[in-house]
Structures are given as structure tokens and as C-alpha cells.
Design an enzyme around this catalytic site. Structure first.
Site, PDB file in Angstrom:
ATOM      1  N   THR A  35      65.412 -16.936  12.707  1.00 29.43           N
ATOM      2  CA  THR A  35      65.961 -16.308  13.922  1.00 29.43           C
ATOM      3  C   THR A  35      65.731 -17.228  15.125  1.00 29.43           C
ATOM      4  OG1 THR A  35      65.179 -14.249  12.908  1.00 29.43           O
ATOM      5  CG2 THR A  35      66.156 -14.076  15.094  1.00 29.43           C
ATOM      6  N   GLY A  86      60.971 -14.908  16.708  1.00 27.14           N
ATOM      7  CA  GLY A  86      61.210 -13.828  15.751  1.00 27.14           C
ATOM      8  C   GLY A  86      59.908 -13.140  15.371  1.00 27.14           C
ATOM      9  N   GLY A 101      56.375 -17.805   8.420  1.00 28.08           N
ATOM     10  CA  GLY A 101      56.674 -19.244   8.335  1.00 28.08           C
ATOM     11  C   GLY A 101      55.437 -20.112   8.528  1.00 28.08           C
ATOM     12  N   GLU A 107      52.392 -20.300  17.682  1.00 30.35           N
ATOM     13  CA  GLU A 107      53.226 -19.237  18.265  1.00 30.35           C
ATOM     14  C   GLU A 107      52.402 -18.379  19.226  1.00 30.35           C
ATOM     15  OE1 GLU A 107      56.394 -18.711  14.575  1.00 30.35           O
ATOM     16  OE2 GLU A 107      54.639 -17.429  14.625  1.00 30.35           O
ATOM     17  N   LYS A 125      63.412  -5.453  10.463  1.00 30.42           N
ATOM     18  CA  LYS A 125      62.037  -5.748  10.880  1.00 30.42           C
ATOM     19  C   LYS A 125      61.284  -4.581  11.541  1.00 30.42           C
ATOM     20  CE  LYS A 125      62.549 -10.075   9.547  1.00 30.42           C
ATOM     21  NZ  LYS A 125      62.415 -11.241  10.374  1.00 30.42           N
TER      22      LYS A 125
END
Ligand code: 5RP
Length: 221
Positions: A35, A86, A101, A107, A125
Site C-alpha cells: 500500500t 499501511g 514487511g 516505521e 484490515k
């Protein structure tokens, strides 16, 4: 609407949402995953409207550079206006599970730096309660056994992500079987286990905005 079209709709909606905040000195934080990749592609269409990006992974850095977007080291960015990424699960309070991931640590760092965090997901999700998706935990390699035993003590079944090394040189334990009633408390508790770098609960760093792509268009949580 299939998953990719829903992700793409959310990614483009995020680009449209942040476009008014873009300025010649603005820095945009960029996440990791399929995404986030679609967001990078959408962001490239307005690359003349901001200065640079900061990235949460080597993979996203590469994709940004292919689009001609300048990528700054986070320490060189005076401020990060917005972070877009995402997620693997989103609960009704906007707490997340991230790290499918394996980029959860960078992140979380970029999310914590940014003034606003915009999360973009497809309609598979959102969940009532976090935990069906195995919770990723980034671990210093020598602490893998200790951390696995402590996570088992919390009621989870940790599984070593074989053959995977994070961008920071660490390993991932994916914790199955957790039903996460209090994401804020569990995030803190797991982070206190010696050897844990980061866990994939984003409760302290909840997004301010969640955009969910689906058959009816894009909904804002
Ligand atoms: C990577 C992440 C991703 O945001 C998460 O795994 C969702 O990925 P995708 O957009 O491919 O469904 O946290 O570490």
C-alpha cells in the site's frame, strides 16, 4: 473491488489529503509495503510540490529514488510534516499491528517524528480486536531465545521468521495467538523485555487519520 484497487484508492486519497500541506521545504515520511508503494507512486505525481522524503526502509528508499524523489536521512530533516503508511490490522480505536514487511522499527521512528500519521489500508484490515494477525517483534539476534520464552509467558506462540533479517540487522519473532485487549499496555510490556527493539503494536503512535479503501470508495475512520 479487489485488494489492489482498494489499496490504490486509499493511497490516492492520502495523496489528495496531504497535498495542501506540501510546500517547497516540506518533508514527507513514507512507509513500507504494497500500500505504501502505491502511495509512493501517487506522491511522485506531485514531487515538484515538496522538498524531500524520509523513508522507513531500504525498499521504499529505492522506489522513491526511482521516481526522482530526493530521500533525506531522518537526522537531516528539520521536521516531517506527515507520515503515510499501511498496516496489517486496525482496531476501532485506531491502534495498529504493523511489521508484516519487517520494517516496524523504522516505521515507528518516522511515525513518532511526524506531525501527522495517515494510515492507508484496504477493507480487509479493520478488525474488532487486534491479534489475529501474528504480532511482529524485532529482536536483537542473541536475545531470540529469551524473548521467545517471555512472549510465550504472555500467552503467545512466537515463531522465528526464518531467513529474514531486518534493515537494522535484527530478527523477527511473529507472535501468534494473542487477543490484544489493551494495545497500549501490551505495547509497553513487550518493549520492556530485554532484547526487544520494537514490537508491531502502534498504540502510542496511533495514526490521526485512517483511510480505508473498499467497494464503496474510501472511508475515513
Ligand atoms: C511493513 C508494514 C506494512 O505497512 C504492513 O505489513 C501492510 O503491508 P501491505 O500494505 O503490503 O498490506 O507494516 O512493515
Amino acid at each position: 473491488m479487489d485488494g489492489d484497487r482498494a489499496k490504490s484508492a486509499a493511497a490516492r486519497a492520502a495523496r489528495d489529503l496531504i497535498e495542501p500541506q506540501l510546500a517547497p521545504d516540506a518533508v514527507v515520511g513514507v512507509g513500507t509495503g504494497s500500500t505504501a508503494n502505491l502511495f509512493i507512486d501517487a506522491l511522485a505525481e506531485v514531487r515538484h510540490k515538496f522538498d524531500a522524503a524520509v523513508s522507513s526502509s531500504e525498499a521504499s528508499t529505492e522506489r522513491l529514488r526511482v521516481h526522482g524523489i530526493h530521500v533525506l536521512d531522518l537526522n537531516a530533516a528539520a521536521a516531517v510534516a506527515v507520515y503515510v503508511d499501511g498496516a496489517d490490522e486496525v482496531d476501532p480505536s485506531r491502534a495498529l499491528i504493523k511489521g508484516g514487511g519487517g520494517a516496524l522499527t523504522r516505521e515507528k521512528i518516522v511515525a513518532a517524528t511526524a506531525e501527522t500519521f495517515v494510515c492507508i489500508v484496504d477493507d480487509s484490515k479493520p478488525v474488532g480486536r487486534l491479534g489475529a494477525f501474528p504480532l511482529p517483534v524485532e529482536v536483537i539476534p542473541m536475545a531470540r531465545g529469551l524473548v521467545a520464552r517471555r512472549l510465550a509467558g504472555l500467552g503467545g506462540q512466537p515463531v522465528y521468521r526464518q531467513g529474514f533479517v531486518t534493515d537494522n540487522g535484527n530478527v523477527i519473532l511473529d507472535v501468534h495467538g494473542l487477543s490484544i485487549v489493551d494495545p497500549d499496555a501490551l505495547e509497553r510490556e513487550i518493549d520492556h523485555i530485554p532484547g526487544v527493539v520494537t514490537n508491531g503494536i502502534f498504540a502510542a503512535e496511533r495514526p490521526e487519520v485512517v483511510l480505508v479503501g473498499g467497494p464503496g470508495g474510501v472511508e475515513r475512520l
